[in-house]
Design a protein around this motif. Sequence first.
Motif, PDB file in Angstrom:
ATOM      1  N   HIS A  49       0.843  -1.205   0.000  1.00 31.37           N
ATOM      2  CA  HIS A  49       0.000   0.000   0.000  1.00 31.37           C
ATOM      3  C   HIS A  49       0.878   1.254   0.000  1.00 31.37           C
ATOM      4  O   HIS A  49       0.588   2.224  -0.704  1.00 31.37           O
ATOM      5  CB  HIS A  49      -0.932   0.027   1.215  1.00 31.37           C
ATOM      6  CG  HIS A  49      -2.207  -0.749   1.032  1.00 31.37           C
ATOM      7  ND1 HIS A  49      -3.125  -0.450   0.063  1.00 31.37           N
ATOM      8  CD2 HIS A  49      -2.703  -1.815   1.705  1.00 31.37           C
ATOM      9  CE1 HIS A  49      -4.148  -1.296   0.143  1.00 31.37           C
ATOM     10  NE2 HIS A  49      -3.914  -2.140   1.131  1.00 31.37           N
ATOM     11  N   HIS A  79      -8.204  -7.505  -0.290  1.00 33.77           N
ATOM     12  CA  HIS A  79      -6.937  -6.813  -0.548  1.00 33.77           C
ATOM     13  C   HIS A  79      -6.244  -7.567  -1.683  1.00 33.77           C
ATOM     14  O   HIS A  79      -6.159  -8.793  -1.650  1.00 33.77           O
ATOM     15  CB  HIS A  79      -6.047  -6.860   0.703  1.00 33.77           C
ATOM     16  CG  HIS A  79      -4.609  -6.524   0.433  1.00 33.77           C
ATOM     17  ND1 HIS A  79      -4.055  -5.312   0.780  1.00 33.77           N
ATOM     18  CD2 HIS A  79      -3.610  -7.237  -0.168  1.00 33.77           C
ATOM     19  CE1 HIS A  79      -2.777  -5.295   0.399  1.00 33.77           C
ATOM     20  NE2 HIS A  79      -2.497  -6.446  -0.181  1.00 33.77           N
ATOM     21  N   ASP A 103      -7.704  -2.030  -2.089  1.00 32.83           N
ATOM     22  CA  ASP A 103      -8.719  -2.653  -1.234  1.00 32.83           C
ATOM     23  C   ASP A 103     -10.081  -2.493  -1.905  1.00 32.83           C
ATOM     24  O   ASP A 103     -10.554  -1.370  -2.094  1.00 32.83           O
ATOM     25  CB  ASP A 103      -8.730  -2.000   0.151  1.00 32.83           C
ATOM     26  CG  ASP A 103      -7.470  -2.345   0.955  1.00 32.83           C
ATOM     27  OD1 ASP A 103      -6.834  -3.374   0.656  1.00 32.83           O
ATOM     28  OD2 ASP A 103      -7.144  -1.583   1.882  1.00 32.83           O
TER      29      ASP A 103
HETATM   30 ZN   LIG Z   1      -5.061  -3.743   1.651  1.00 35.60          ZN
END
Ligand SMILES: [Zn+2]
Length: 242
Positions: free
Chosen positions: A80, A139, A87
């Motif tokens: 990330h 994710h 996400d």
């Molecule tokens: Zn994530």
Amino acid sequence: MTDIRIDDLAGKPLLYDRSAPGHYGTGGVPTRPFINQTFASECEDCFVELCRRLKDDAGLEVDKILTGGVSRAGSGSSLHHQNRAFDLDGFLFADGTNWVADTFPQRPQLYLGIEAVLRKHFGTVLSYDYNRAHQDHFHFDNGTAVKFKSAAKSHVIFLQNAIALVYQMPIGRDGVWGPQTDREVKALRDRFGIGALSSVSNWTALLDQIAKDAMEQERGTVGDPEDFEPETCPCCGQLLPS
Ligand SMILES: [Zn+2]
């Protein structure tokens, strides 16, 4: 590494739906995340396929994509922080209905159909049964290549879920590759004429099959109001509470 900004994927606007607790699954605010350029193009390919399959196989036309976001503040080392993770919280559909990730227990086929497509495009996908943190979103990131790994809990639990909930074969769903999982996965591969999963093309062929079967089941099980027959009291004819 180049980052770009995007406000849609596959032509579907991105909404950040965690700005207020009540937004999850219902809407949100338009978002333009910074995203790694290579990862963005992989996401685009993935969502083009996902939207096409949802429409063709499940009868659901995506109108908007709900996301928990891409980047993270600060200087951590996660994908990330490198703008290489996404996400996915849910979808709003053109017919006014929605899908959110935390409905896995209620709509397992749709969930697993979406997961199968994500796995065709990304080596790392974390889902509802992976851990509690991933019960309300998928994710995915491009930190690992697309390839089946029998030692990866997330891969094994996906196959066990598909065998149990799409193909209705009894199997333990513990995320551990053991003799029963080995046997049931082989039976599934044989059924579709797919070779060993050590080959990437066999893995993606199996994912393709699962995506199609799961989404077609969703089409057959959800959204038909005629399936609902209210119960009435045999003596007075009044509707009974469900
Ligand atoms: Zn994530």
